[in-house]
Design an enzyme around this catalytic site. Structure first.
Site, PDB file in Angstrom:
ATOM      1  N   SER A   1      10.339   4.894   5.145  1.00  0.00           N
ATOM      2  CA  SER A   1       9.708   3.425   5.606  1.00  0.00           C
ATOM      3  C   SER A   1      10.476   2.461   5.035  1.00  0.00           C
ATOM      4  CB  SER A   1       8.401   3.128   6.270  1.00  0.00           C
ATOM      5  OG  SER A   1       7.710   3.450   5.161  1.00  0.00           O
TER       6      SER A   1
ATOM      7  N   ARG B   1       4.838  15.614   8.871  1.00  0.00           N
ATOM      8  CA  ARG B   1       3.181  14.331   9.567  1.00  0.00           C
ATOM      9  C   ARG B   1       2.445  14.904  10.544  1.00  0.00           C
ATOM     10  NH1 ARG B   1       4.054   8.653   6.552  1.00  0.00           N
ATOM     11  NH2 ARG B   1       4.470   9.945   4.638  1.00  0.00           N
TER      12      ARG B   1
ATOM     13  N   GLU C   1       8.255  15.324   0.310  1.00  0.00           N
ATOM     14  CA  GLU C   1       7.273  14.865   1.155  1.00  0.00           C
ATOM     15  C   GLU C   1       7.238  15.853   1.729  1.00  0.00           C
ATOM     16  OE1 GLU C   1       5.408  11.570   1.722  1.00  0.00           O
ATOM     17  OE2 GLU C   1       7.288  10.388  -0.108  1.00  0.00           O
TER      18      GLU C   1
ATOM     19  N   HIS D   1      -1.472   9.734   9.940  1.00  0.00           N
ATOM     20  CA  HIS D   1      -1.144  10.481   8.925  1.00  0.00           C
ATOM     21  C   HIS D   1      -2.084  11.145   8.668  1.00  0.00           C
ATOM     22  CE1 HIS D   1      -0.581  10.976   4.278  1.00  0.00           C
ATOM     23  NE2 HIS D   1       0.738   9.984   3.925  1.00  0.00           N
TER      24      HIS D   1
ATOM     25  N   HIS E   1      -2.066   5.966  10.608  1.00  0.00           N
ATOM     26  CA  HIS E   1      -0.798   5.310   9.262  1.00  0.00           C
ATOM     27  C   HIS E   1       0.664   3.747   9.960  1.00  0.00           C
ATOM     28  CE1 HIS E   1       0.823   5.073   5.308  1.00  0.00           C
ATOM     29  NE2 HIS E   1       2.197   6.154   5.921  1.00  0.00           N
TER      30      HIS E   1
ATOM     31  N   LEU F   1       0.640  -1.146  -0.125  1.00  0.00           N
ATOM     32  CA  LEU F   1      -0.053  -0.109   0.094  1.00  0.00           C
ATOM     33  C   LEU F   1       0.661   1.197   0.008  1.00  0.00           C
ATOM     34  CD1 LEU F   1      -2.672  -0.949   2.380  1.00  0.00           C
ATOM     35  CD2 LEU F   1      -2.705  -1.236   0.411  1.00  0.00           C
TER      36      LEU F   1
ATOM     37  N   ARG G   1       8.297   9.578  11.938  1.00  0.00           N
ATOM     38  CA  ARG G   1       8.959   9.358  10.980  1.00  0.00           C
ATOM     39  C   ARG G   1       9.068  10.108  10.043  1.00  0.00           C
ATOM     40  NH1 ARG G   1       7.706   6.490   5.979  1.00  0.00           N
ATOM     41  NH2 ARG G   1       5.275   5.356   7.689  1.00  0.00           N
TER      42      ARG G   1
HETATM   43  C1  SIN Z   1       2.638   8.773   1.848  1.00  0.00           C
HETATM   44  O1  SIN Z   1       2.858   8.481   0.782  1.00  0.00           O
HETATM   45  O2  SIN Z   1       2.087   9.790   2.460  1.00  0.00           O
HETATM   46  C2  SIN Z   1       2.844   7.683   2.681  1.00  0.00           C
HETATM   47  C3  SIN Z   1       4.386   6.558   2.659  1.00  0.00           C
HETATM   48  C4  SIN Z   1       4.882   7.286   4.176  1.00  0.00           C
HETATM   49  O3  SIN Z   1       3.998   6.417   4.840  1.00  0.00           O
HETATM   50  O4  SIN Z   1       6.725   7.656   4.162  1.00  0.00           O
END
Ligand code: SIN
Length: 440
Positions: free
Chosen positions: A372, A271, A115, A230, A332, A47, A367
């Site tokens: 991950s 996050r 990100e 998340h 998450h 996923l 994290r």
């Molecule tokens: C995401 O794509 O936002 C999740 C990827 C992650 O958990 O680092």
């Protein structure tokens, strides 16, 4: 596996990226048995959308290191962070050699994305299905290896141990038949605990079995209250698995809007910061969601870059580039877990933990996005290398196993859940009340 007592060299519990990569890194002369709770493609690694971080250039080392530490509130183990980052180019090269494909840009170079809390674009991706691309490739190769056997729909229900030495596991198959697997080395790779939450991006059967058994047998755990929520999962009225809207969508320009259609935060903060900002906004307006939209892409561009997310939103009636897509935070990832050193060794001899199950301190309190998959690969290899080099003779005094002594599934599952939830509550009542309590 009716009343079976199987013997093998290494048993790996879990078939996600960490379990599979560990299996592949064990030399061919050792027999490896991988057991998995459901089907082989039903693990959270499949996923993972965003991507996998890499040290693309040595000049990025200190920023990558600082970004990881800062996101983790500087509670990370600096040595684990250093090892992860330094190992990343070699790990990525191994993946590419094994057939994993990452997206490239118009010049033929890698298309690094970004990100939250990354000050640089350093994330390799395969559209928005990076986890699937990596896991499918590893699985396909592992299936061809003569020394690796898979057993599906089989759950670990106990550890076989005596005097802090692990001898194997007890498991139960889909028909309720129990068996014991005796192994020289045991690797726990059962993922996190999302299945214990009302709303999570994880598969429902990912219920932290390794944590419950560690609590039962006195294997040290660490930071069990460090659980990542998340910020952006697709909102729906039903409970259960939430569909992730990857942080990389925000990395490519998506914005967050409150009930009044106003932006309220910098979408590319860590996050936990973005999640807290969303929770405040939901409180202010008395809602259970906010909105996400990607106005800087056309539908065609979004469909190409994020095909999976685009389709899933369209199925709910939203074109992510034109509409406001309702999103809400959900559980998450587990930063805490079975305490290990930087080689995956736990506090119990011959017992190892890798991937989300392990807590080697690399993520600290929160994290950094897309660390991950990288962490899973780097430390799974190190655990496999340590197991391969361990020539010490193991005490062969296997303790007796009474397969009739185990309670039925529903009783056992409640016992496991209570053990884990009580531990989270003990560590952090406020977090428990906010996110774990069924009444909340
Ligand atoms: C995401 O794509 O936002 C999740 C990827 C992650 O958990 O680092």
């Amino acid at each position: 596996m009716k009343r079976d007592f199987i013997k093998t060299d290494v048993v790996i519990v879990g078939s996600g990226v960490a379990g599979l990569f560990a299996a592949l890194c064990i030399p061919n002369h050792k027999e490896v048995l991988v057991i998995t709770k459901e089907k082989l493609d039903e693990c959270d690694s499949f996923l993972a959308q965003g991507g996998v971080c890499v040290l693309k250039d040595i000049s990025d080392f200190s920023s990558f290191f600082e970004d990881t530490m800062k996101a983790g509130h500087f509670e990370n183990d600096p040595e684990a962070v250093r090892v992860m980052i330094e190992s990343s180019p070699e790990i990525i090269q191994t993946l590419v050699d094994l057939g994993v494909e990452f997206d490239t840009n118009v010049n033929g170079g890698y298309d690094y994305t970004r990100e939250g809390a990354h000050r640089q674009n350093r994330i390799l991706h395969h559209k928005d299905e990076t986890g699937k691309e990596i896991t499918e490739n590893l699985l396909a190769i592992a299936m061809t290896r003569k020394n690796i056997t898979f057993v599906t729909r089989t759950t670990m229900i106990d550890l076989i141990e005596k005097d802090n030495l692990c001898y194997g596991i007890v498991c139960e198959d889909e028909y309720g038949e129990m068996g014991a697997i005796i192994a020289r080395d045991i690797i726990l790779a059962t993922g996190g605990i999302g299945g214990l939450f009302k709303n999570s991006t994880n598969f429902p059967h990912i219920t932290g079995d390794a944590f419950a058994l560690s609590l039962k047998h006195g294997v040290e755990l660490k930071d069990m209250n460090y659980i990542q929520i998340h910020p952006t999962t697709l909102y729906s009225k039903s409970e259960g698995r939430r569909f992730l809207i990857s942080e990389s969508v925000r990395g490519e320009g998506a914005i967050l809007l409150n009930e009044n259609g106003e932006r309220f935060t910098d979408e590319l903060q860590p996050r936990d910061v973005v999640t807290n900002a969303i929770v405040e906004e939901m409180k202010k307006f008395g809602t259970d969601h906010i909105y996400l939209t990607l106005p800087n892409m056309t539908s065609e561009e979004a469909k190409k870059r994020f095909p999976n997310i685009f389709e899933e939103c369209m199925a709910e009636g939203y074109d992510i580039t034109k509409d406001k897509v309702p999103v809400t935070p959900a559980q998450h990832y587990m930063m805490g877990g079975v305490k290990t050193d930087i080689n995956g060794a736990t506090s119990m001899r011959h017992l190892y933990a890798v991937g989300e199950t392990a807590c080697n301190g690399v993520h600290g309190k929160n994290r950094l996005a897309s660390n991950s998959l990288l962490e899973s690969l780097v430390f799974a290899k190190r655990a496999a290398d340590l197991i391969s080099s361990d020539k010490e003779k193991k005490d062969g005094n296997i303790p007796p196993v009474d397969l009739d002594s185990y309670p039925e599934k529903s009783v056992r599952e409640k016992e496991f859940r209570d053990l884990i939830m009580n531990e989270i509550k003990r560590k952090d009542e406020a977090f428990y009340a906010k996110w774990c309590n069924d009444e909340s």
